[in-house]
Motif scaffolding. Sequence first.
Motif, PDB file in Angstrom:
ATOM      1  N   SER A 221       0.858  -1.190   0.000  1.00 39.23           N
ATOM      2  CA  SER A 221       0.000   0.000   0.000  1.00 39.23           C
ATOM      3  C   SER A 221       0.890   1.234   0.000  1.00 39.23           C
ATOM      4  CB  SER A 221      -0.915  -0.009   1.228  1.00 39.23           C
ATOM      5  OG  SER A 221      -1.877   1.009   1.152  1.00 39.23           O
ATOM      6  N   GLY A 222       0.598   2.172  -0.912  1.00 42.35           N
ATOM      7  CA  GLY A 222       1.407   3.372  -1.040  1.00 42.35           C
ATOM      8  C   GLY A 222       0.703   4.609  -0.532  1.00 42.35           C
ATOM      9  N   PRO A 223       1.178   5.775  -0.903  1.00 44.63           N
ATOM     10  CA  PRO A 223       0.584   7.036  -0.430  1.00 44.63           C
ATOM     11  C   PRO A 223      -0.892   7.196  -0.767  1.00 44.63           C
ATOM     12  CG  PRO A 223       2.742   7.433  -1.402  1.00 44.63           C
ATOM     13  CD  PRO A 223       2.395   6.007  -1.694  1.00 44.63           C
ATOM     14  N   ASP A 224      -1.357   6.579  -1.866  1.00 47.41           N
ATOM     15  CA  ASP A 224      -2.764   6.696  -2.268  1.00 47.41           C
ATOM     16  C   ASP A 224      -3.585   5.476  -1.896  1.00 47.41           C
ATOM     17  OD1 ASP A 224      -2.418   9.233  -3.405  1.00 47.41           O
ATOM     18  OD2 ASP A 224      -1.698   8.357  -5.282  1.00 47.41           O
ATOM     19  N   GLY A 225      -2.957   4.496  -1.221  1.00 47.59           N
ATOM     20  CA  GLY A 225      -3.666   3.288  -0.839  1.00 47.59           C
ATOM     21  C   GLY A 225      -3.228   2.087  -1.651  1.00 47.59           C
ATOM     22  N   PRO A 226      -3.856   0.928  -1.453  1.00 47.32           N
ATOM     23  CA  PRO A 226      -3.475  -0.286  -2.178  1.00 47.32           C
ATOM     24  C   PRO A 226      -3.944  -0.257  -3.626  1.00 47.32           C
ATOM     25  CG  PRO A 226      -5.411  -0.709  -0.837  1.00 47.32           C
ATOM     26  CD  PRO A 226      -4.973   0.707  -0.525  1.00 47.32           C
ATOM     27  N   ASP A 227      -3.240  -0.983  -4.471  1.00 47.81           N
ATOM     28  CA  ASP A 227      -3.635  -1.111  -5.871  1.00 47.81           C
ATOM     29  C   ASP A 227      -4.816  -2.068  -5.951  1.00 47.81           C
ATOM     30  OD1 ASP A 227      -3.816  -1.366  -8.608  1.00 47.81           O
ATOM     31  OD2 ASP A 227      -2.126  -2.766  -8.750  1.00 47.81           O
ATOM     32  N   PRO A 228      -5.970  -1.615  -6.459  1.00 47.27           N
ATOM     33  CA  PRO A 228      -7.138  -2.497  -6.523  1.00 47.27           C
ATOM     34  C   PRO A 228      -6.890  -3.778  -7.316  1.00 47.27           C
ATOM     35  CG  PRO A 228      -7.786  -0.216  -6.901  1.00 47.27           C
ATOM     36  CD  PRO A 228      -6.287  -0.248  -6.913  1.00 47.27           C
ATOM     37  N   VAL A 229      -6.092  -3.690  -8.360  1.00 44.44           N
ATOM     38  CA  VAL A 229      -5.796  -4.886  -9.167  1.00 44.44           C
ATOM     39  C   VAL A 229      -4.996  -5.884  -8.330  1.00 44.44           C
ATOM     40  CG1 VAL A 229      -4.612  -5.759 -11.208  1.00 44.44           C
ATOM     41  CG2 VAL A 229      -5.879  -3.600 -11.330  1.00 44.44           C
ATOM     42  N   GLY A 230      -3.988  -5.386  -7.611  1.00 43.24           N
ATOM     43  CA  GLY A 230      -3.202  -6.262  -6.749  1.00 43.24           C
ATOM     44  C   GLY A 230      -4.035  -6.850  -5.627  1.00 43.24           C
ATOM     45  N   LEU A 231      -4.966  -6.044  -5.101  1.00 49.07           N
ATOM     46  CA  LEU A 231      -5.838  -6.533  -4.048  1.00 49.07           C
ATOM     47  C   LEU A 231      -6.735  -7.654  -4.566  1.00 49.07           C
ATOM     48  CD1 LEU A 231      -6.967  -6.229  -1.152  1.00 49.07           C
ATOM     49  CD2 LEU A 231      -8.552  -4.506  -2.058  1.00 49.07           C
ATOM     50  N   ALA A 232      -7.291  -7.473  -5.757  1.00 53.52           N
ATOM     51  CA  ALA A 232      -8.144  -8.509  -6.342  1.00 53.52           C
ATOM     52  C   ALA A 232      -7.354  -9.791  -6.568  1.00 53.52           C
ATOM     53  CB  ALA A 232      -8.743  -8.004  -7.657  1.00 53.52           C
ATOM     54  N   ARG A 233      -6.110  -9.646  -7.029  1.00 53.43           N
ATOM     55  CA  ARG A 233      -5.271 -10.817  -7.247  1.00 53.43           C
ATOM     56  C   ARG A 233      -5.014 -11.559  -5.934  1.00 53.43           C
ATOM     57  NH1 ARG A 233      -0.888  -8.448  -8.632  1.00 53.43           N
ATOM     58  NH2 ARG A 233      -1.627  -8.038 -10.754  1.00 53.43           N
ATOM     59  N   ALA A 234      -4.785 -10.802  -4.868  1.00 53.73           N
ATOM     60  CA  ALA A 234      -4.534 -11.428  -3.569  1.00 53.73           C
ATOM     61  C   ALA A 234      -5.772 -12.189  -3.079  1.00 53.73           C
ATOM     62  CB  ALA A 234      -4.140 -10.361  -2.551  1.00 53.73           C
ATOM     63  N   PHE A 235      -6.953 -11.630  -3.296  1.00 47.98           N
ATOM     64  CA  PHE A 235      -8.185 -12.339  -2.922  1.00 47.98           C
ATOM     65  C   PHE A 235      -8.318 -13.639  -3.706  1.00 47.98           C
ATOM     66  CE2 PHE A 235     -10.179  -8.365  -1.097  1.00 47.98           C
ATOM     67  CZ  PHE A 235     -10.553  -8.915   0.114  1.00 47.98           C
ATOM     68  N   GLU A 236      -8.050 -13.563  -4.997  1.00 47.22           N
ATOM     69  CA  GLU A 236      -8.210 -14.742  -5.856  1.00 47.22           C
ATOM     70  C   GLU A 236      -7.201 -15.831  -5.521  1.00 47.22           C
ATOM     71  OE1 GLU A 236      -7.733 -12.940  -9.634  1.00 47.22           O
ATOM     72  OE2 GLU A 236      -9.674 -11.878  -9.561  1.00 47.22           O
TER      73      GLU A 236
END
Length: 468
Positions: A221-236
């Motif tokens: 997670s960076g200054p603007d928050g987590p990358d939604p694409v990376g988050l979706a990949r982690a869920f999957e």
Amino acid sequence: MNNDSSSRIVLALRTWITAAAPGAKLPSTRSLVADYQASPVTVQKALQALTAQGLIESRPGVGTFVRAVRTARPADYGWQTAALGSPSAALPSSSTMRTAPNDAIWFHSGYPDRELLPERLVRAALARAARGDAALSRPPAAGMPELQQWFAQELGAATPVGITPPTPSDVIVLPGSQSGLSSIFRALVGAGQPLLMESPTYWGAILAAAQTGVRVVPVPSGPDGPDPVGLARAFEETGARAFYAQPNYANPSGAQWAPARGGEVLEVVRAHGAFVIEDDWAHDFGITSTPVPLATQDDSGHVIYIRSLTKSVSTSVRIAAVVARGPARERILAHRAAESMYVSGLLQAAALDVVTQPGWQTHLRNLRQQLQSRRDLLVTSIREHVPDAHIELLPKGGLNLWLRMPDGTDLPRLTRHCEDNGVIIAAGTDWFPAEPAGPFVRLNYSGPNPAAYPQGAKVIGEALARQH
């Protein structure tokens, strides 16, 4: 006779006692009067001094004796080795909880200094609570109804039209957010199951995860928050059903998610039928922005919202709340009731008193100004004295400044050298659920004595210069 005579007798008898066996009987008072040509009062003063020093003991009707030295019998806890068995993995700890010398410059603590707290409001509230029914009655397991209503209204006030705001029955009052995290992780994730977690993140959440046995999966997670694409990949990839996050003024980085990021994260969470556990610990510490909780965008129970008053009201008034809807709320409440039954009614009443006083909003406005001046002073000091440290972002709120040190920095050596010179800092390794992404340091700008910030920054700069 005077005190000098008494002291002379004490010295002489100490020499005699040293050579005597334990339990040896001292000469009678009459004999000591004659031997030292002193008055009975002076002799008694000497004997009283020796008794106070633990060298002799008086047995009424028998006499005075050399006191036997009693050696404490070593405790034998060897049996516990078999009873306890092999230790489980050590729980993570944090340097932020350590107590530092008063004359040191504190950059490590996770709590605001006393001068940033509403002390007058807190003292008056505790006094009133002690005189009321809350001092003697047991509150409901979910919390005092009036306090539940306040937490619900706080969140509901920021909820946009079209989204159903929470109700008081959605609120569970907690004895601080730390125990709440443990209950949430147990109730919604479970031991051995994956939990997605921003990285870096609050060390207390890492501790709660370790304590409950959940399997942490870091999500950068960076200054603007987590990358939604990376988050979706982690869920999957993991099959996780929960994501722990701090959308506003994250500890340690101070990051606040970009305006659209919350909606994107919620879309990912909904698509995977999961929860996002929103930790809004710094809600009262906005500086140049106003925090809008992610929970205001959700009314379908995907967001489990935690709001704490511990740092903003008083560290001694450990009160927080979780807002959850549906079966998730019932599971969390069951865990909380089993663990602590209920939260102190006295503390609940005091916290409610503080936050409903007119002076509370005045305090928050003043606090915003104080935090800004402290933050800016620390930033200026770091840029002047530690030019090699990279400040990734200027936090818009919260209590912390997150610094990236040059690659190759030996953080243990850096913290040790700073401490040797009276400056206590916290190495950033505590805030990573896995391997650190680099050599980071977290500095708290809400600690005591802000006038010492330039000197503290100078010490950090000198310690860093010795390595590079």
